[in-house]
Design an enzyme around this catalytic site. Structure first.
Site, mmCIF file in Angstrom:
data_model
loop_
_atom_site.group_PDB
_atom_site.id
_atom_site.type_symbol
_atom_site.label_atom_id
_atom_site.label_comp_id
_atom_site.label_asym_id
_atom_site.label_seq_id
_atom_site.Cartn_x
_atom_site.Cartn_y
_atom_site.Cartn_z
ATOM 1 N N SER A 79 0.851 -1.193 0.000
ATOM 2 C CA SER A 79 0.000 0.000 0.000
ATOM 3 C C SER A 79 0.883 1.238 0.000
ATOM 4 O O SER A 79 2.046 1.180 -0.396
ATOM 5 C CB SER A 79 -0.932 -0.040 1.216
ATOM 6 O OG SER A 79 -1.939 0.941 1.115
ATOM 7 N N ASN A 80 0.354 2.371 0.420
ATOM 8 C CA ASN A 80 1.140 3.613 0.439
ATOM 9 C C ASN A 80 0.654 4.517 1.559
ATOM 10 O O ASN A 80 -0.277 4.170 2.288
ATOM 11 C CB ASN A 80 1.074 4.305 -0.932
ATOM 12 C CG ASN A 80 -0.351 4.655 -1.292
ATOM 13 O OD1 ASN A 80 -0.982 5.488 -0.660
ATOM 14 N ND2 ASN A 80 -0.875 3.975 -2.303
ATOM 15 N N ALA A 81 1.282 5.675 1.677
ATOM 16 C CA ALA A 81 1.091 6.532 2.855
ATOM 17 C C ALA A 81 -0.131 7.452 2.782
ATOM 18 O O ALA A 81 -0.337 8.277 3.670
ATOM 19 C CB ALA A 81 2.356 7.381 3.063
ATOM 20 N N ALA B 243 -4.910 7.429 -3.902
ATOM 21 C CA ALA B 243 -3.586 6.960 -4.301
ATOM 22 C C ALA B 243 -3.659 5.446 -4.472
ATOM 23 O O ALA B 243 -3.267 4.686 -3.580
ATOM 24 C CB ALA B 243 -2.560 7.337 -3.242
#
Ligand code: CTP
Length: 222
Positions: free
Chosen positions: A27-29, A96
């Site tokens: 995943s991402n921030a 995102a």
């Protein structure tokens, strides 16, 4: 259709998750704050707002007057957008979505060994590119598409490239290397590029104030 009050506004926010096994994901921030700010402000302008979000903190989603759709993977998010999409929609893609997903997904927990470990990843669908293609194939001539670009270098060049390659009406560039902008913060700094060549710089302000400004620009460009 020249007014946001007559439009369906579809906003995406947060990250997506691509699972390796029942325990681990890629995943991402992204926190979803910008998406929630956009949905909150959009719902003051239109009675038809839907917020399609990946996994975000529950506290962000409390007491909302608009519809929410929760998804996990990038492919789920694409499908959720396609279900909601109408010719009179304004699509604001502030999510995102993860760009890669594991080639092999295991139903059982993957056990570690002593040595190095590598995983093969494949691309997830590009939601905006898919929707652009869908817009053409189905002659959704009124659909208005807004993308986001979070960049650290060559920011304008990359944002303008995405405006064109994704067939967008407008793109909001976020220089995440600047203090006061980016993931998890309550403020943002943005430059908006329009497909008619226009450019608007939005100085540092709260994500809600930025959302109001973005929606004002959309309203003018509809
Ligand atoms: N986006 C999308 N589908 C994806 C990934 C991103 O529609 N699979 C959207 C985002 O919501 C955002 C814009 O595309 O509006 C961001 O552009 P993109 O180039 O895909 O972002 P990055 O993943 O940061 O790409 P790169 O690694 O090329 O900088």
């Amino acid at each position: 259709l020249k007014q946001l009050s007559k439009r369906k506004i579809i906003i995406t926010g947060g990250p997506t998750r691509e699972w390796f096994d029942p325990i681990r994901f890629l995943s991402n921030a992204s926190t979803g704050k910008m998406g929630v700010a956009l949905a909150d402000e959009a719902s003051k302008l239109s009675g038809d707002v839907v917020f399609i979000h990946g996994p975000v903190s529950d506290s962000l989603l409390q007491n909302k007057k608009y519809r929410m759709v929760s998804v996990e993977s990038t492919e789920d998010m694409l499908n959720a957008v396609l279900i909601e999409l109408t010719d009179d929609s304004v699509l604001i893609m502030s999510a995102a979505p993860a760009d890669y997903t594991p080639v092999q997904k295991s139903d059982l927990k993957i056990k570690k060994g002593d040595g190095e470990m590598s995983f093969e990843l494949k691309r997830t669908p590009d939601i905006l590119k898919n929707i652009s293609k869908y817009r053409e194939e189905n002659s959704l001539n009124n659909l208005f598409m807004v993308g986001f670009a979070a960049e650290t270098d060559n920011t304008e060049e990359y944002a303008l490239g995405k405006l064109k390659s994704k067939g967008l009406n407008m793109i909001c560039l976020n220089d995440v290397s600047q203090a006061g902008a980016g993931f998890g913060k309550d403020t943002n700094i943005m430059t908006v590029f329009i497909n008619d060549g226009g450019r608007i710089d939005l100085p540092m302000q709260s994500k809600n104030e930025i959302a109001v400004e973005i929606l004002k620009i959309v309203e003018i460009k509809l």
